[in-house]
Scaffold this motif. Structure first.
Motif, PDB file in Angstrom:
ATOM      1  N   GLY A   1     -15.469  -4.023   5.189  1.00  0.00           N
ATOM      2  CA  GLY A   1     -16.601  -3.359   4.572  1.00  0.00           C
ATOM      3  C   GLY A   1     -16.193  -2.088   3.836  1.00  0.00           C
ATOM      4  N   ILE A   2     -17.190  -1.346   3.413  1.00  0.00           N
ATOM      5  CA  ILE A   2     -16.962  -0.169   2.570  1.00  0.00           C
ATOM      6  C   ILE A   2     -16.177   0.916   3.310  1.00  0.00           C
ATOM      7  CG2 ILE A   2     -18.154   1.723   1.389  1.00  0.00           C
ATOM      8  CD1 ILE A   2     -20.338  -0.333   0.631  1.00  0.00           C
ATOM      9  N   ASP A   3     -16.453   1.135   4.611  1.00  0.00           N
ATOM     10  CA  ASP A   3     -15.708   2.141   5.370  1.00  0.00           C
ATOM     11  C   ASP A   3     -14.215   1.819   5.380  1.00  0.00           C
ATOM     12  OD1 ASP A   3     -18.005   3.525   5.901  1.00  0.00           O
ATOM     13  OD2 ASP A   3     -18.273   2.722   7.931  1.00  0.00           O
ATOM     14  N   ARG A   4     -13.898   0.557   5.605  1.00  0.00           N
ATOM     15  CA  ARG A   4     -12.487   0.135   5.628  1.00  0.00           C
ATOM     16  C   ARG A   4     -11.875   0.299   4.235  1.00  0.00           C
ATOM     17  NH1 ARG A   4      -9.298  -3.830   8.264  1.00  0.00           N
ATOM     18  NH2 ARG A   4      -7.136  -3.281   7.789  1.00  0.00           N
ATOM     19  N   GLU A   5     -12.622  -0.031   3.203  1.00  0.00           N
ATOM     20  CA  GLU A   5     -12.122   0.131   1.830  1.00  0.00           C
ATOM     21  C   GLU A   5     -11.754   1.594   1.562  1.00  0.00           C
ATOM     22  OE1 GLU A   5     -14.833  -3.462  -0.165  1.00  0.00           O
ATOM     23  OE2 GLU A   5     -15.330  -1.353  -0.513  1.00  0.00           O
ATOM     24  N   ASN A   6     -12.629   2.506   1.970  1.00  0.00           N
ATOM     25  CA  ASN A   6     -12.369   3.932   1.750  1.00  0.00           C
ATOM     26  C   ASN A   6     -11.107   4.384   2.474  1.00  0.00           C
ATOM     27  OD1 ASN A   6     -14.668   4.154   0.155  1.00  0.00           O
ATOM     28  ND2 ASN A   6     -15.973   4.814   1.860  1.00  0.00           N
ATOM     29  N   ASP A   7     -10.922   3.912   3.711  1.00  0.00           N
ATOM     30  CA  ASP A   7      -9.737   4.290   4.477  1.00  0.00           C
ATOM     31  C   ASP A   7      -8.458   3.726   3.852  1.00  0.00           C
ATOM     32  OD1 ASP A   7     -11.307   5.677   6.240  1.00  0.00           O
ATOM     33  OD2 ASP A   7     -11.351   4.096   7.765  1.00  0.00           O
ATOM     34  N   ILE A   8      -8.553   2.520   3.301  1.00  0.00           N
ATOM     35  CA  ILE A   8      -7.390   1.914   2.645  1.00  0.00           C
ATOM     36  C   ILE A   8      -6.984   2.726   1.410  1.00  0.00           C
ATOM     37  CG2 ILE A   8      -6.674  -0.093   1.259  1.00  0.00           C
ATOM     38  CD1 ILE A   8      -8.190  -1.839   3.304  1.00  0.00           C
ATOM     39  N   ILE A   9      -7.977   3.131   0.636  1.00  0.00           N
ATOM     40  CA  ILE A   9      -7.686   3.919  -0.561  1.00  0.00           C
ATOM     41  C   ILE A   9      -7.033   5.254  -0.183  1.00  0.00           C
ATOM     42  CG2 ILE A   9      -8.746   5.192  -2.481  1.00  0.00           C
ATOM     43  CD1 ILE A   9      -8.523   2.176  -2.918  1.00  0.00           C
ATOM     44  N   LYS A  10      -7.489   5.872   0.912  1.00  0.00           N
ATOM     45  CA  LYS A  10      -6.915   7.145   1.353  1.00  0.00           C
ATOM     46  C   LYS A  10      -5.464   6.986   1.803  1.00  0.00           C
ATOM     47  CE  LYS A  10     -11.342   9.028   2.985  1.00  0.00           C
ATOM     48  NZ  LYS A  10     -12.135   9.373   4.202  1.00  0.00           N
ATOM     49  N   LYS A  11      -5.165   5.851   2.452  1.00  0.00           N
ATOM     50  CA  LYS A  11      -3.853   5.694   3.077  1.00  0.00           C
ATOM     51  C   LYS A  11      -2.823   5.044   2.160  1.00  0.00           C
ATOM     52  CE  LYS A  11      -1.672   4.053   7.332  1.00  0.00           C
ATOM     53  NZ  LYS A  11      -1.874   3.448   8.661  1.00  0.00           N
ATOM     54  N   TYR A  12      -3.265   4.158   1.257  1.00  0.00           N
ATOM     55  CA  TYR A  12      -2.323   3.383   0.447  1.00  0.00           C
ATOM     56  C   TYR A  12      -2.556   3.637  -1.042  1.00  0.00           C
ATOM     57  CZ  TYR A  12      -1.608   0.859   4.829  1.00  0.00           C
ATOM     58  OH  TYR A  12      -1.334   0.544   6.138  1.00  0.00           O
ATOM     59  N   ASN A  13      -1.472   3.592  -1.781  1.00  0.00           N
ATOM     60  CA  ASN A  13      -1.537   3.790  -3.225  1.00  0.00           C
ATOM     61  C   ASN A  13      -1.692   2.431  -3.902  1.00  0.00           C
ATOM     62  OD1 ASN A  13      -1.410   4.866  -5.805  1.00  0.00           O
ATOM     63  ND2 ASN A  13       0.839   4.872  -5.832  1.00  0.00           N
ATOM     64  N   LEU A  14      -2.936   1.985  -4.028  1.00  0.00           N
ATOM     65  CA  LEU A  14      -3.216   0.679  -4.623  1.00  0.00           C
ATOM     66  C   LEU A  14      -3.853   0.859  -5.995  1.00  0.00           C
ATOM     67  CD1 LEU A  14      -4.760  -1.198  -1.567  1.00  0.00           C
ATOM     68  CD2 LEU A  14      -2.421  -1.346  -2.398  1.00  0.00           C
ATOM     69  N   ASN A  15      -3.290   0.205  -6.980  1.00  0.00           N
ATOM     70  CA  ASN A  15      -3.891   0.246  -8.318  1.00  0.00           C
ATOM     71  C   ASN A  15      -3.475  -0.984  -9.105  1.00  0.00           C
ATOM     72  OD1 ASN A  15      -1.303   0.939  -9.847  1.00  0.00           O
ATOM     73  ND2 ASN A  15      -1.446   2.651  -8.396  1.00  0.00           N
ATOM     74  N   ASN A  16      -4.293  -1.308 -10.065  1.00  0.00           N
ATOM     75  CA  ASN A  16      -4.026  -2.442 -10.960  1.00  0.00           C
ATOM     76  C   ASN A  16      -3.686  -3.725 -10.188  1.00  0.00           C
ATOM     77  OD1 ASN A  16      -4.430  -0.863 -13.299  1.00  0.00           O
ATOM     78  ND2 ASN A  16      -2.330  -0.084 -13.157  1.00  0.00           N
ATOM     79  N   ILE A  17      -4.546  -4.038  -9.238  1.00  0.00           N
ATOM     80  CA  ILE A  17      -4.411  -5.301  -8.498  1.00  0.00           C
ATOM     81  C   ILE A  17      -4.708  -6.461  -9.454  1.00  0.00           C
ATOM     82  CG2 ILE A  17      -5.400  -6.712  -6.646  1.00  0.00           C
ATOM     83  CD1 ILE A  17      -3.671  -4.412  -5.633  1.00  0.00           C
ATOM     84  N   ASP A  18      -3.851  -7.451  -9.453  1.00  0.00           N
ATOM     85  CA  ASP A  18      -4.072  -8.592 -10.355  1.00  0.00           C
ATOM     86  C   ASP A  18      -5.122  -9.549  -9.801  1.00  0.00           C
ATOM     87  OD1 ASP A  18      -1.945  -8.364 -12.574  1.00  0.00           O
ATOM     88  OD2 ASP A  18      -0.811  -7.982 -10.734  1.00  0.00           O
ATOM     89  N   ILE A  19      -5.005  -9.913  -8.515  1.00  0.00           N
ATOM     90  CA  ILE A  19      -5.933 -10.880  -7.929  1.00  0.00           C
ATOM     91  C   ILE A  19      -6.504 -10.285  -6.638  1.00  0.00           C
ATOM     92  CG2 ILE A  19      -6.213 -13.159  -6.872  1.00  0.00           C
ATOM     93  CD1 ILE A  19      -3.376 -12.773  -9.245  1.00  0.00           C
ATOM     94  N   LEU A  20      -7.811 -10.101  -6.632  1.00  0.00           N
ATOM     95  CA  LEU A  20      -8.518  -9.571  -5.461  1.00  0.00           C
ATOM     96  C   LEU A  20      -9.316 -10.692  -4.806  1.00  0.00           C
ATOM     97  CD1 LEU A  20      -9.771  -7.252  -3.687  1.00  0.00           C
ATOM     98  CD2 LEU A  20     -11.562  -7.113  -5.447  1.00  0.00           C
ATOM     99  N   LYS A  21      -9.061 -10.926  -3.510  1.00  0.00           N
ATOM    100  CA  LYS A  21      -9.958 -11.773  -2.736  1.00  0.00           C
ATOM    101  C   LYS A  21     -11.072 -10.862  -2.254  1.00  0.00           C
ATOM    102  CE  LYS A  21     -11.197 -12.702   0.887  1.00  0.00           C
ATOM    103  NZ  LYS A  21     -12.566 -12.622   1.553  1.00  0.00           N
ATOM    104  N   VAL A  22     -12.233 -10.991  -2.867  1.00  0.00           N
ATOM    105  CA  VAL A  22     -13.337 -10.066  -2.637  1.00  0.00           C
ATOM    106  C   VAL A  22     -13.761 -10.097  -1.169  1.00  0.00           C
ATOM    107  CG1 VAL A  22     -15.737  -9.546  -3.263  1.00  0.00           C
ATOM    108  CG2 VAL A  22     -14.103 -10.269  -5.019  1.00  0.00           C
ATOM    109  N   GLY A  23     -14.029  -8.920  -0.606  1.00  0.00           N
ATOM    110  CA  GLY A  23     -14.389  -8.815   0.796  1.00  0.00           C
ATOM    111  C   GLY A  23     -15.758  -9.395   1.112  1.00  0.00           C
ATOM    112  N   HIS A  24     -15.840 -10.058   2.275  1.00  0.00           N
ATOM    113  CA  HIS A  24     -17.100 -10.525   2.860  1.00  0.00           C
ATOM    114  C   HIS A  24     -17.931 -11.365   1.897  1.00  0.00           C
ATOM    115  CE1 HIS A  24     -20.571  -9.523   5.862  1.00  0.00           C
ATOM    116  NE2 HIS A  24     -20.038 -10.720   6.057  1.00  0.00           N
ATOM    117  N   HIS A  25     -17.268 -12.247   1.168  1.00  0.00           N
ATOM    118  CA  HIS A  25     -17.940 -13.255   0.345  1.00  0.00           C
ATOM    119  C   HIS A  25     -18.861 -12.660  -0.723  1.00  0.00           C
ATOM    120  CE1 HIS A  25     -16.523 -15.511   3.775  1.00  0.00           C
ATOM    121  NE2 HIS A  25     -17.319 -14.791   4.562  1.00  0.00           N
ATOM    122  N   GLY A  26     -18.539 -11.425  -1.160  1.00  0.00           N
ATOM    123  CA  GLY A  26     -19.372 -10.792  -2.182  1.00  0.00           C
ATOM    124  C   GLY A  26     -20.616 -10.129  -1.628  1.00  0.00           C
TER     125      GLY A  26
END
Length: 693
Positions: free
Chosen positions: A599-624
């Protein structure tokens, strides 16, 4: 009279022509291609139609529903689910009924190389299925053929224990047999014994001819009576493909003998195929017809060789070997697996069925008090098949071959019958096909359409590793996605085992099929997410312990041939979705991010901890769902492609409209619209395939 004799002699000369039947055969193949591939057939019905006056051609009554093949303007596959168990017990084959209901287009296969129901019905000239709301009988059956079939079917149904096999052996209807037992017959290579074909017709016609010959010595009369009976029997069975082939063959061989035409058996077999194609061009796609024709044709070609073998066991083994080897390309094209034990098994089972069980089935139909004896023999046969099916080491998986490979197979197979050196080339071809994955240079990542759930196959090049992320799972359903779709797809790729199964979290739509998977397919290791195990995960762990399959929890990374899958760990949350394993993979500078149900809380924590950008293929979380894919997260990772794994018309309302708006600058693929989505990556390119047909 003289002119008639001259005409007959001239006709015989033409029919004995060396090239006549070959030319007719080639023309018939062209005809099949034009009729079945170049012409698109349209239904005479419209989806808005809701009332139909039809004749019942086939009917099957289960505990919860009636299934029928009916004919109005065209054939329809109709189903009615009971509201109470006494409904419509007075509907029989041949009745004219009025149906009110809803037409639907048959479902296609949305996972590659799995059963295509739409194509299956199309080849039977059925373009719509019909969900019935109400049935009203208009007229009782007036057809003698349908009356006879109803009488036979009703008599069989009253024979308690053996009725499924009597339906199979006498009426050619295998739908009454247990699916699990049928699967063991197929896996063991003996399912051909339960389709009415040459063996059954030969026995029936042989007995009938013997009895008639006691009365008349006139062979024209004798053959005429037998052929008439067989034609009536064919119409009663509904022109089953394998039966049609056998009856046509019997008639042509009888004519050849009666009129002393001296046409070669191989030419007659080619003409059998031509006539069957003219009657029904789509018969060529029927697997039962393919098996029965190719085996019969080969046995006729090798008839002289077979006659020279005097030892019964050796002759049986040779015939079983021939049947196995010529049906091998058909088997691996459709089922991706052969069982080498089928050769000796057929030597045992063929006499059991053809000499004992099948004749006793006919006798039991006449004298039902023999039911218990027949049932004991059937259970013995089933126990043999079930126990043999448990021997996994004799089953060999092959990837789905293309048509050119199949043609090469058959060229080498038939050449090997006459020159043994070609058997070596055939073996080399089989081994190359078997091990081709070790030279396959492409990375495949498949987002499988498993309905409302997730299942993703990562298959590394050169068979360096195969990983399944989640298995999918349908709540409150006996339907198994793994058995019907996933395993077939894995086998069709030549995958014999999964190195890792990753369970992103313990929700049913992500791991509900995991037990079926480890029970039905070879799994080496299982990886769980962070957090306490729930009941479903504990149930799986019990099975893993029983099977000595290693399992791990909350790992940091997996290294597959120097390709690292990173598990983006943050912290433990108070809900299963946010505890999902989130996986990052960079392959050939193409970046994948698999979000599970985070969910959104986990997404925020991932952005804080990891340097992720320009992802080519995203498996969207929780079926959209709107609980995931915040605008902040999507803007940060900037995906190029967004994959939403979601069930068609799901009652959750996934994917959420707001989420789709957030993803509008990406290229969106959805399993409910596009079917399975396959990313194919080599050293220089990315190709995307979908599986909606």
């Amino acid at each position: 009279m003289v002119l008639a004799l001259q005409f007959m002699n001239r006709l015989k000369h033409i029919l004995r022509s060396r090239y006549l039947f070959k030319i007719i055969f080639l023309l018939s193949i062209i005809y099949v291609i034009i009729v079945t591939k170049c012409i698109t057939y349209q239904s005479k019905y419209d989806l808005s139609d809701n009332t139909f006056i039809v004749k019942v051609l086939e009917i099957e009554k289960d505990e919860d529903k009636i299934s029928m093949i009916v004919k109005g303007k065209e054939l329809l596959k109709a189903t009615y689910y009971y509201k109470n168990n006494k409904e419509y017990n007075d509907i029989f084959i041949g009745d004219i009924i009025e149906i009110k209901g809803k037409l639907e287009e048959p479902s296609s296969n949305t996972v590659p190389n799995t059963f295509n129901y739409k194509e299956y019905l199309y080849n039977k000239k059925i373009y719509f299925t019909l969900e019935i709301d109400n049935i009203k009988k208009i007229e009782n059956n007036t057809s003698l053929i349908y009356y006879i079939k109803s009488v036979i079917s009703n008599r069989i149904n009253n024979i308690t224990n053996s009725s499924p096999y009597l339906q199979t052996f006498i009426l050619g209807d295998k739908s009454y047999m247990d699916d699990n037992i049928n699967n063991t017959y197929r896996d063991n290579g003996i399912s051909h014994l339960f389709s009415i074909s040459g063996m059954h017709i030969s026995l029936i016609s042989g007995i009938l001819f013997y009895l008639i010959k006691r009365i008349s010595y006139n062979n024209y009369y004798n053959y005429g009576v037998v052929i008439t009976f067989l034609l009536i029997y064919t119409f009663i069975l509904g022109m089953i493909s394998s039966v049609l082939r056998t009856i046509v063959m019997y008639i042509l061989f009888a004519i050849n003998k009666l009129f002393n035409l001296k046409i070669k058996s191989t030419d007659l077999m080619l003409f059998v195929l031509v006539i069957c194609i003219i009657i029904n061009p789509f018969i060529i796609y029927d697997i039962g017809f393919q098996y029965s024709y190719i085996i019969s044709f080969t046995l006729i070609i090798l008839r002289d060789k077979i006659k020279k073998i005097n030892n019964y066991i050796l002759k049986s083994l040779y015939i079983s070997y021939i049947a196995f080897i010529v049906s091998f390309p058909i088997t691996i094209y459709n089922f991706y697996q052969v069982n080498i034990i089928s050769i000796p098994l057929n030597v045992i089972v063929i006499p059991l069925v053809s000499i004992i069980i099948f004749p006793l089935s006919i006798i039991t139909f006449i004298f039902p008090f023999l039911d218990n004896i027949l049932y004991m023999l059937i259970k013995f046969l089933e126990s043999i098949s079930i126990n043999i099916d448990k021997i996994e080491c004799t089953k060999i998986i092959f990837s789905k071959p293309n048509i050119l490979v199949i043609i090469l197979y058959y060229i080498l197979i038939y050449m090997s019958f006459y020159k043994r050196k070609y058997l070596l080339f055939l073996i080399i071809l089989v081994l190359l096909h078997k091990w081709y994955r070790y030279i396959y240079p492409i990375m495949n990542i498949t987002f499988l359409d498993v309905g409302q759930g997730d299942s993703i196959l990562i298959s590394f090049p050169y068979n360096k590793g195969n990983i399944l992320i989640d298995t999918g799972g349908m709540y409150n359903s006996s339907y198994s996605i793994v058995k019907s779709k996933t395993i077939s797809y894995l086998k069709s790729l030549g995958i014999t085992n999964l190195d890792y199964v990753i369970i992103t979290h313990g929700d049913y739509d992500h791991m509900g099929e995991s037990i079926n998977l480890v029970n039905e397919f070879n799994v080496n290791k299982v990886i769980f997410n962070i957090g306490n195990y729930n009941d479903l995960e504990l149930e799986l762990i019990d099975i893993l312990k029983e099977k000595n399959i290693k399992y791990y929890q909350n790992i940091k990374s997996l290294n597959i041939d120097n390709n690292i899958l990173y598990f983006l760990n943050t912290r433990e949350y108070d809900n299963e979705n946010d505890n999902s394993s989130v996986i990052y993979l960079n392959y050939n500078n193409i970046k994948f991010l698999f979000m599970g149900d985070s969910g959104i809380d986990r997404e925020n924590d991932i952005i804080k901890k990891y340097n992720l950008n320009n992802i080519d293929i995203l498996k969207v979380g929780h079926h959209g769902s709107n609980t995931s894919s915040s605008k902040y997260f999507i803007d940060k990772i900037n995906p190029k492609y967004s994959i939403i794994s979601v069930g068609k018309n799901n009652w959750y309302g996934h994917p959420n409209d707001e989420v789709l708006k957030k993803l509008k600058d990406t290229i969106i693929y959805r399993t409910d619209i596009d079917g399975s989505i396959i990313f194919k990556i080599n050293s220089s390119s990315l190709k995307i395939d979908t599986n909606i047909t």
